[in-house]
Design an enzyme around this catalytic site. Structure first.
Site, PDB file in Angstrom:
ATOM      1  N   LYS A 116       0.716  -1.201  -0.064  1.00  0.00           N
ATOM      2  CA  LYS A 116       0.067   0.033   0.009  1.00  0.00           C
ATOM      3  C   LYS A 116       0.864   1.248   0.137  1.00  0.00           C
ATOM      4  O   LYS A 116       0.405   2.288  -0.650  1.00  0.00           O
ATOM      5  CB  LYS A 116      -0.878  -0.166   1.288  1.00  0.00           C
ATOM      6  CG  LYS A 116      -1.732  -1.385   1.440  1.00  0.00           C
ATOM      7  CD  LYS A 116      -2.830  -1.464   0.192  1.00  0.00           C
ATOM      8  CE  LYS A 116      -3.489  -2.730   0.224  1.00  0.00           C
ATOM      9  NZ  LYS A 116      -4.133  -3.218  -1.142  1.00  0.00           N
ATOM     10  N   GLU A 200      -1.887   6.839   8.442  1.00  0.00           N
ATOM     11  CA  GLU A 200      -2.024   7.964   7.615  1.00  0.00           C
ATOM     12  C   GLU A 200      -3.181   8.916   8.345  1.00  0.00           C
ATOM     13  O   GLU A 200      -3.711   8.411   9.205  1.00  0.00           O
ATOM     14  CB  GLU A 200      -2.579   7.526   6.195  1.00  0.00           C
ATOM     15  CG  GLU A 200      -3.883   6.888   6.197  1.00  0.00           C
ATOM     16  CD  GLU A 200      -4.213   6.699   4.917  1.00  0.00           C
ATOM     17  OE1 GLU A 200      -3.308   6.261   3.733  1.00  0.00           O
ATOM     18  OE2 GLU A 200      -5.605   6.100   4.467  1.00  0.00           O
ATOM     19  N   HIS A 235     -14.803  -0.526   8.993  1.00  0.00           N
ATOM     20  CA  HIS A 235     -14.497  -0.174   7.875  1.00  0.00           C
ATOM     21  C   HIS A 235     -14.609  -1.203   6.785  1.00  0.00           C
ATOM     22  O   HIS A 235     -13.728  -1.353   6.096  1.00  0.00           O
ATOM     23  CB  HIS A 235     -12.704  -0.031   8.364  1.00  0.00           C
ATOM     24  CG  HIS A 235     -12.341   0.881   9.327  1.00  0.00           C
ATOM     25  ND1 HIS A 235     -12.778   2.008   9.559  1.00  0.00           N
ATOM     26  CD2 HIS A 235     -11.922   0.428  10.485  1.00  0.00           C
ATOM     27  CE1 HIS A 235     -12.558   2.410  10.625  1.00  0.00           C
ATOM     28  NE2 HIS A 235     -11.942   1.602  11.350  1.00  0.00           N
ATOM     29  N   ARG A 292      -8.371  -7.114  -7.698  1.00  0.00           N
ATOM     30  CA  ARG A 292      -8.962  -8.496  -7.779  1.00  0.00           C
ATOM     31  C   ARG A 292     -10.633  -8.189  -8.089  1.00  0.00           C
ATOM     32  O   ARG A 292     -10.874  -6.935  -8.135  1.00  0.00           O
ATOM     33  CB  ARG A 292      -9.046  -8.926  -6.220  1.00  0.00           C
ATOM     34  CG  ARG A 292      -9.493  -8.059  -5.148  1.00  0.00           C
ATOM     35  CD  ARG A 292      -9.880  -8.634  -3.824  1.00  0.00           C
ATOM     36  NE  ARG A 292      -9.637  -7.741  -2.793  1.00  0.00           N
ATOM     37  CZ  ARG A 292     -10.536  -6.844  -2.340  1.00  0.00           C
ATOM     38  NH1 ARG A 292     -11.915  -6.983  -2.981  1.00  0.00           N
ATOM     39  NH2 ARG A 292     -10.387  -6.006  -1.196  1.00  0.00           N
TER      40      ARG A 292
END
Lengths: 496, 175
Positions: A116, A200, A235, A292
């Site tokens: 990521k 982040e 999430h 995916r």
């Protein structure tokens, strides 16, 4: 074209992939763990291979066993579905080495985008806006805490390899940071085999909008427009729709263009999804690329008419995309509701068990991707997704009404599901107005209770059912039952 | 006919007295409310009930725990009131539930955070369990000393199984 495909997954997605394979005349090979031996994807498969064991690591994540099953059954290609090995670059590479086609992007693309923080660096360099935060991952808790303090709380802690909400935590205070990082790191290790995480800036109340892309081996890249996926809990998305009610036509154009640019920058091949967070001003930030098939791909299939799994298989077989961007239009509106085995009254805790009865909704514009049948077991070892209800209608309002009808016709008994909660979310004024942000569920669940006003009808129906099943004779006559025959009957009130 | 059902639904006692049940017609008292309805049992598990404004599909399935009933997507468990009372586990001294370290669902133990003989505070994490890839920490229900650890990492555990025995110390208030 392939004559045999192994589906390296379980549950509703394995069943859905097998449906397209069957339409294409391709033989399917299923794989299964011990606890899944009676699962629907095993029954649906033309051939099924036992992997032995039940933990994900020794079954659906075991590369050697999956490859051996493909070899033994003569599969030329493997479809990984979502989760498990779907974004595992090592697995894709192994397939390449073994001469088995991995139905997904090349392994180096998965590796780069699956990292990521590397993906953040690539997008940043490509001029796509990214969320402020770490550009390099870490598993050093002290370093992570220090970076979090530099970024400023609240922050989001994420798995560097992950997706699907696993290993993800919002941290509000410096005090809670170390513990959250440790837990996220451990979850990441369990789910993705890597303890690397990163931090982040946490954006408050953003919207989650993603763009479906298709790319063939010749370099042709198309987008299939966006999906709005803001309704989440823990999430993890639970309601998705397309078109997004939050995009104006100019923003839709630029976000789709950004997705195409991202796919080209990454050298993408096959179906992929570029995720963005959208702020209130219409600004958007790159979140990640999912390399995916997405759980929520059916809403895109409904409005565009494109079978994404068929396209994945064709691209993997080396066929060019015989579509142009202008051929792809958004027709009508589609909403997906994810039906998990979970308890909305108890923080959406997973709730495994046995499904004693199921009846799925039917009718115009309704699609159910499901692994349910009466008597099936929901094991505790895996993600508790049971089914996806997808509805399609001419307009968003009609789609909402259709979704409400379908949810109220969806009967799942024996395990808890959020169906009544989903119906109330869809019916809410805020949802109708399109005020969907990632905080929606947290706000809505506050003060939500299931409607218990129907108890009288439930009681009456139960009494009728008990009477009919206990008292009807073979020739249809209703007779009285002796009290000792049924613990349900009490003759206290009996008046001859 | 007149048959009485004492039912327990969502924690509430409901009494249903069927006065008439034939030819697709039912007349009944549900507590103090008189209901007349037509019905059609289309399968063993599906009943359409027309009472008041409109037709309503109801799904039903009998199990040893009771009858599951689904109306408008919501599932209810309907139990015999007498059996429900008799079957409920009673605890010594009427102590409320959640006084033991036990998982809320079938789970796998991730780690045990305490050792035998260790003192724990009320609310201190003692065991981390995982179900369906989500981790949950189980906390000490009261302050005390860890007497016995009855689980280990990797083990499958069920609700009701006490994973860590804690001997209460001090005079912690019962809540």
């Amino acid at each position: 074209m392939f004559d045999t495909i192994l589906v390296a997954n379980r549950g509703e997605i394995a069943v859905r992939i097998m449906a397209t394979c069957r339409e294409m005349g391709i033989r399917t090979v299923g794989v299964y763990s011990d606890v899944d031996r009676h699962a629907l994807h095993v029954i649906e498969a033309d051939r099924a291979v036992a992997l032995g064991g039940s933990n994900p690591a020794e079954t659906y994540l075991d590369i050697d066993k999956i490859i051996a099953a493909a070899r033994a059954e003569g599969a030329q290609a493997i479809h990984p579905g979502y989760g498990f090995l779907a974004e595992n670059a090592q697995f894709a590479r192994r397939c390449e080495q073994e001469g088995i086609v991995f139905i997904g992007p090349p392994s180096d693309v998965i590796r780069d985008l699956g990292d990521k923080t590397l993906a953040r660096r690539v997008m940043h360099a490509g001029g796509v806006p990214v969320i402020p935060g770490m550009m390099e991952p870490s598993s050093d808790i002290r370093e992570l805490v220090q970076k979090a303090e530099e970024i400023g709380f609240p922050v989001m802690v994420k798995s560097a390899k992950g997706g699907g909400g696993k290993g993800m935590r919002v941290v509000e205070t410096p005090q809670a940071c170390a513990e959250a990082c440790e837990a996220a790191s451990r979850e990441s290790m369990n789910a993705f085999g890597s303890a690397d995480i990163y931090v982040e800036k946490y954006l408050r109340s953003p919207r989650h909008v993603e763009v479906q892309v298709l790319a063939d081996a010749s370099g042709k890249v198309l987008h299939l427009y966006e999906r709005e996926c803001s309704i989440q809990r823990r999430h993890q998305k639970i309601i998705e729709e397309t078109p997004s009610p939050s995009l104006t036509p100019p923003v839709r154009r630029s976000i789709c263009e950004a997705a195409l640019a991202a796919a080209r920058a990454a050298g993408y091949v096959n179906a992929g999804t570029v995720e963005f967070l959208l702020d209130e001003e219409g600004g958007f930030y790159f979140l990640e690329v999912n390399t995916r098939l997405q759980v929520e791909h059916p809403v895109t299939e409904m409005v565009t008419g494109v079978d994404i799994v068929r396209r994945q298989i064709e691209i993997a077989a080396g066929m060019p995309l015989d579509l142009d961007q202008d051929d792809i239009v958004q027709r009508g509106h589609a909403i997906e509701c994810r039906i998990y085995a979970e308890d909305p009254m108890n923080s959406f805790m997973p709730c495994p068990g046995k499904v004693v009865f199921v009846q799925e909704p039917k009718g115009p514009g309704i699609r159910v991707d499901s692994c349910l049948y009466p008597g099936c077991t929901v094991p505790m070892e895996y993600d508790p997704i049971l089914a996806k209800l997808v509805v399609h209608a001419e307009t968003r309002d009609a789609c909402i009404q259709r979704a409400m009808r379908a949810l109220r016709e969806f009967a799942v008994m024996g395990v808890l599901t959020p169906i009544p909660f989903l119906a109330d979310v869809i019916a809410s004024e805020a949802f109708r107005r399109g005020e969907t942000t990632t905080d929606f569920v947290d706000d809505f669940i506050e003060g939500w209770t299931p409607d218990v006003s129907g108890a009288d009808i439930v009681a009456l129906a139960a009494a009728i059912h008990l009477s009919l099943s206990r008292e009807r004779t073979v020739d249809g006559h209703v007779v009285h039952t002796p009290a000792e025959y049924s613990p349900w009957l009490s003759l206290k009130g009996f008046r001859p | 006919m007149h048959v009485r059902f004492d039912l327990k639904i969502a924690g509430r006692d409901v009494c249903v007295r069927l006065e008439r049940l034939d030819d697709g017609f039912v007349a009944a008292w549900v507590d103090d409310r008189r209901i007349e309805a037509s019905f059609a049992a289309v399968t063993k598990n599906v009943l359409y009930l027309t009472a008041g404004p409109g037709s309503q599909k109801v799904c039903l399935e009998r199990t040893p725990e009771g009858t599951y009933v689904n109306v408008k997507g919501a599932t209810w468990l309907v139990r015999d009131a007498h059996a429900a009372d008799a079957g409920r586990p009673r605890r010594k001294g009427g102590a409320p539930l959640q006084r033991e370290v036990t998982p809320p669902m079938p789970s796998v133990v991730v780690s045990v955070l305490v050792e035998e003989g260790q003192e724990v505070e009320q609310g201190q994490g003692v065991v981390v369990v995982s179900a369906m890839k989500m981790e949950t920490t189980l906390y000490a229900p009261y302050a005390g000393v860890v007497k016995k650890i009855r689980c280990s990492a990797g083990e499958k555990v069920m609700p009701g199984t006490v994973l860590v025995e804690i001997e209460r110390t001090g005079r912690e208030q019962e809540r």
